[in-house]
Structure formats: structure tokens, C-alpha cells
Design a protein around this motif. Structure first.
Motif, PDB file in Angstrom:
ATOM      1  N   LEU A   1      44.561  42.655  28.378  1.00  0.00           N
ATOM      2  CA  LEU A   1      45.974  42.438  28.094  1.00  0.00           C
ATOM      3  C   LEU A   1      46.233  41.145  27.322  1.00  0.00           C
ATOM      4  N   GLY A   2      45.195  40.306  27.179  1.00  0.00           N
ATOM      5  CA  GLY A   2      45.351  39.057  26.439  1.00  0.00           C
ATOM      6  C   GLY A   2      46.247  38.052  27.133  1.00  0.00           C
ATOM      7  N   GLU A   3      46.244  38.093  28.458  1.00  0.00           N
ATOM      8  CA  GLU A   3      47.100  37.197  29.237  1.00  0.00           C
ATOM      9  C   GLU A   3      46.221  36.388  30.181  1.00  0.00           C
ATOM     10  N   ALA A   4      45.882  35.176  29.779  1.00  0.00           N
ATOM     11  CA  ALA A   4      44.909  34.356  30.505  1.00  0.00           C
ATOM     12  C   ALA A   4      45.345  34.005  31.922  1.00  0.00           C
ATOM     13  N   ASP A   5      46.635  33.969  32.194  1.00  0.00           N
ATOM     14  CA  ASP A   5      47.075  33.590  33.544  1.00  0.00           C
ATOM     15  C   ASP A   5      47.299  34.798  34.450  1.00  0.00           C
ATOM     16  N   TYR A   6      46.642  35.895  34.153  1.00  0.00           N
ATOM     17  CA  TYR A   6      46.812  37.102  34.946  1.00  0.00           C
ATOM     18  C   TYR A   6      46.359  36.905  36.385  1.00  0.00           C
ATOM     19  N   GLY A   7      45.562  35.892  36.635  1.00  0.00           N
ATOM     20  CA  GLY A   7      45.073  35.624  37.977  1.00  0.00           C
ATOM     21  C   GLY A   7      46.160  35.373  38.995  1.00  0.00           C
ATOM     22  N   ARG A   8      47.368  35.095  38.542  1.00  0.00           N
ATOM     23  CA  ARG A   8      48.451  34.819  39.503  1.00  0.00           C
ATOM     24  C   ARG A   8      48.726  36.035  40.385  1.00  0.00           C
ATOM     25  N   HIS A   9      48.553  37.239  39.851  1.00  0.00           N
ATOM     26  CA  HIS A   9      48.749  38.449  40.652  1.00  0.00           C
ATOM     27  C   HIS A   9      47.637  38.587  41.689  1.00  0.00           C
ATOM     28  N   ALA A  10      46.414  38.314  41.251  1.00  0.00           N
ATOM     29  CA  ALA A  10      45.281  38.370  42.177  1.00  0.00           C
ATOM     30  C   ALA A  10      45.422  37.313  43.264  1.00  0.00           C
ATOM     31  N   ARG A  11      45.889  36.150  42.877  1.00  0.00           N
ATOM     32  CA  ARG A  11      46.065  35.080  43.863  1.00  0.00           C
ATOM     33  C   ARG A  11      47.093  35.482  44.919  1.00  0.00           C
ATOM     34  N   ALA A  12      48.191  36.070  44.501  1.00  0.00           N
ATOM     35  CA  ALA A  12      49.221  36.492  45.457  1.00  0.00           C
ATOM     36  C   ALA A  12      48.648  37.516  46.442  1.00  0.00           C
ATOM     37  N   ALA A  13      47.872  38.449  45.931  1.00  0.00           N
ATOM     38  CA  ALA A  13      47.240  39.442  46.810  1.00  0.00           C
ATOM     39  C   ALA A  13      46.211  38.779  47.722  1.00  0.00           C
TER      40      ALA A  13
ATOM     41  N   LEU B   1      36.298  41.137  53.729  1.00  0.00           N
ATOM     42  CA  LEU B   1      37.283  40.292  53.052  1.00  0.00           C
ATOM     43  C   LEU B   1      36.705  39.731  51.754  1.00  0.00           C
ATOM     44  N   ALA B   2      35.452  39.303  51.778  1.00  0.00           N
ATOM     45  CA  ALA B   2      34.811  38.780  50.572  1.00  0.00           C
ATOM     46  C   ALA B   2      34.764  39.847  49.480  1.00  0.00           C
ATOM     47  N   GLU B   3      34.426  41.073  49.851  1.00  0.00           N
ATOM     48  CA  GLU B   3      34.408  42.170  48.864  1.00  0.00           C
ATOM     49  C   GLU B   3      35.801  42.366  48.260  1.00  0.00           C
ATOM     50  N   GLN B   4      36.821  42.305  49.083  1.00  0.00           N
ATOM     51  CA  GLN B   4      38.189  42.475  48.597  1.00  0.00           C
ATOM     52  C   GLN B   4      38.574  41.347  47.645  1.00  0.00           C
ATOM     53  N   LEU B   5      38.212  40.121  48.001  1.00  0.00           N
ATOM     54  CA  LEU B   5      38.581  38.976  47.166  1.00  0.00           C
ATOM     55  C   LEU B   5      37.847  38.987  45.823  1.00  0.00           C
ATOM     56  N   VAL B   6      36.561  39.313  45.833  1.00  0.00           N
ATOM     57  CA  VAL B   6      35.852  39.337  44.548  1.00  0.00           C
ATOM     58  C   VAL B   6      36.280  40.533  43.702  1.00  0.00           C
ATOM     59  N   THR B   7      36.693  41.614  44.356  1.00  0.00           N
ATOM     60  CA  THR B   7      37.240  42.745  43.604  1.00  0.00           C
ATOM     61  C   THR B   7      38.528  42.333  42.906  1.00  0.00           C
ATOM     62  N   LEU B   8      39.352  41.559  43.586  1.00  0.00           N
ATOM     63  CA  LEU B   8      40.571  41.025  42.952  1.00  0.00           C
ATOM     64  C   LEU B   8      40.221  40.141  41.756  1.00  0.00           C
ATOM     65  N   ALA B   9      39.225  39.286  41.918  1.00  0.00           N
ATOM     66  CA  ALA B   9      38.815  38.393  40.826  1.00  0.00           C
ATOM     67  C   ALA B   9      38.300  39.192  39.635  1.00  0.00           C
ATOM     68  N   ASP B  10      37.469  40.193  39.893  1.00  0.00           N
ATOM     69  CA  ASP B  10      36.957  41.032  38.802  1.00  0.00           C
ATOM     70  C   ASP B  10      38.095  41.761  38.094  1.00  0.00           C
ATOM     71  N   GLY B  11      39.003  42.302  38.882  1.00  0.00           N
ATOM     72  CA  GLY B  11      40.127  43.023  38.292  1.00  0.00           C
ATOM     73  C   GLY B  11      41.022  42.111  37.466  1.00  0.00           C
ATOM     74  N   ALA B  12      41.275  40.921  37.975  1.00  0.00           N
ATOM     75  CA  ALA B  12      42.110  39.971  37.239  1.00  0.00           C
ATOM     76  C   ALA B  12      41.441  39.563  35.933  1.00  0.00           C
ATOM     77  N   ALA B  13      40.128  39.330  35.970  1.00  0.00           N
ATOM     78  CA  ALA B  13      39.404  38.946  34.751  1.00  0.00           C
ATOM     79  C   ALA B  13      39.454  40.063  33.719  1.00  0.00           C
ATOM     80  N   GLY B  14      39.254  41.290  34.165  1.00  0.00           N
ATOM     81  CA  GLY B  14      39.298  42.427  33.247  1.00  0.00           C
ATOM     82  C   GLY B  14      40.679  42.641  32.646  1.00  0.00           C
ATOM     83  N   ARG B  15      41.693  42.575  33.475  1.00  0.00           N
ATOM     84  CA  ARG B  15      43.061  42.763  32.970  1.00  0.00           C
ATOM     85  C   ARG B  15      43.471  41.628  32.041  1.00  0.00           C
ATOM     86  N   ALA B  16      43.083  40.415  32.370  1.00  0.00           N
ATOM     87  CA  ALA B  16      43.415  39.281  31.505  1.00  0.00           C
ATOM     88  C   ALA B  16      42.788  39.458  30.130  1.00  0.00           C
TER      89      ALA B  16
END
Length: 93
Positions: A68-80, A50-65
């Protein structure tokens, strides 16, 4: 949003034996251990996975943000993450 400084460092120094790359790797592994400790305290099943999955979401959200220039992209990662946590927590019947 500039993304993850540890990913940036690892990209700049791609050789795994390089001290900078090694430090970035250790920081990423530390994050997984910290998150695993937290989800263990919550009683989650399979905390390391679970920890690996959660940090993968965080890394992905940071990269996409960053890209894409969208600082609040973390909302998608949070939902997941909420779905992952909900499924990992023991039933409270």
C-alpha cells in the motif's frame, strides 16, 4: 518500506529444502522464540500462541505497508497487539 526480506527470500526460493528458504524459515522461527521469551517474562498466558499472533501481525503489517506504500501501517498492528497483550496478561487486582 520493502516488506520482510525473509518472506522475499522464501518467495524467490520456494522449495522448502533450498538453503535460502530454510534460512528464511529459521529466522522466522527465531523471531517467534524471541517474542515468546519476552511475553513469558511479562507473565503472559500461553506465550507461544501469543508470540505467533504478534509476529503474524508484524508480518502482515510489513506486507501491507509495502503493497500500500504506507510506511506507518504498523499502527493498526500495534493496536491489535495491545489488545492481545492486555488479554494475555494476568489480572492485577
Amino acid at each position: 518500506m520493502r516488506g520482510c526480506p525473509f518472506i522475499d527470500a522464501a518467495v524467490e526460493f520456494p522449495a522448502p529444502q533450498n538453503a535460502v528458504h530454510s534460512y528464511a524459515r529459521e529466522r522466522k522461527l527465531l523471531m517467534v522464540r524471541l517474542v515468546a521469551d519476552l511475553v513469558t517474562e511479562m507473565g503472559c498466558r500461553r506465550p507461544t500462541a501469543l508470540a505467533e499472533q504478534l509476529v503474524t501481525l508484524a508480518d502482515g503489517a510489513a506486507g501491507r505497508a509495502m503493497v500500500l506504500g504506507e510506511a506507518d501501517y504498523g499502527r493498526h498492528a500495534r493496536a491489535a497487539a495491545e489488545i492481545l497483550l492486555e488479554n494475555a496478561l494476568p489480572a492485577t487486582d
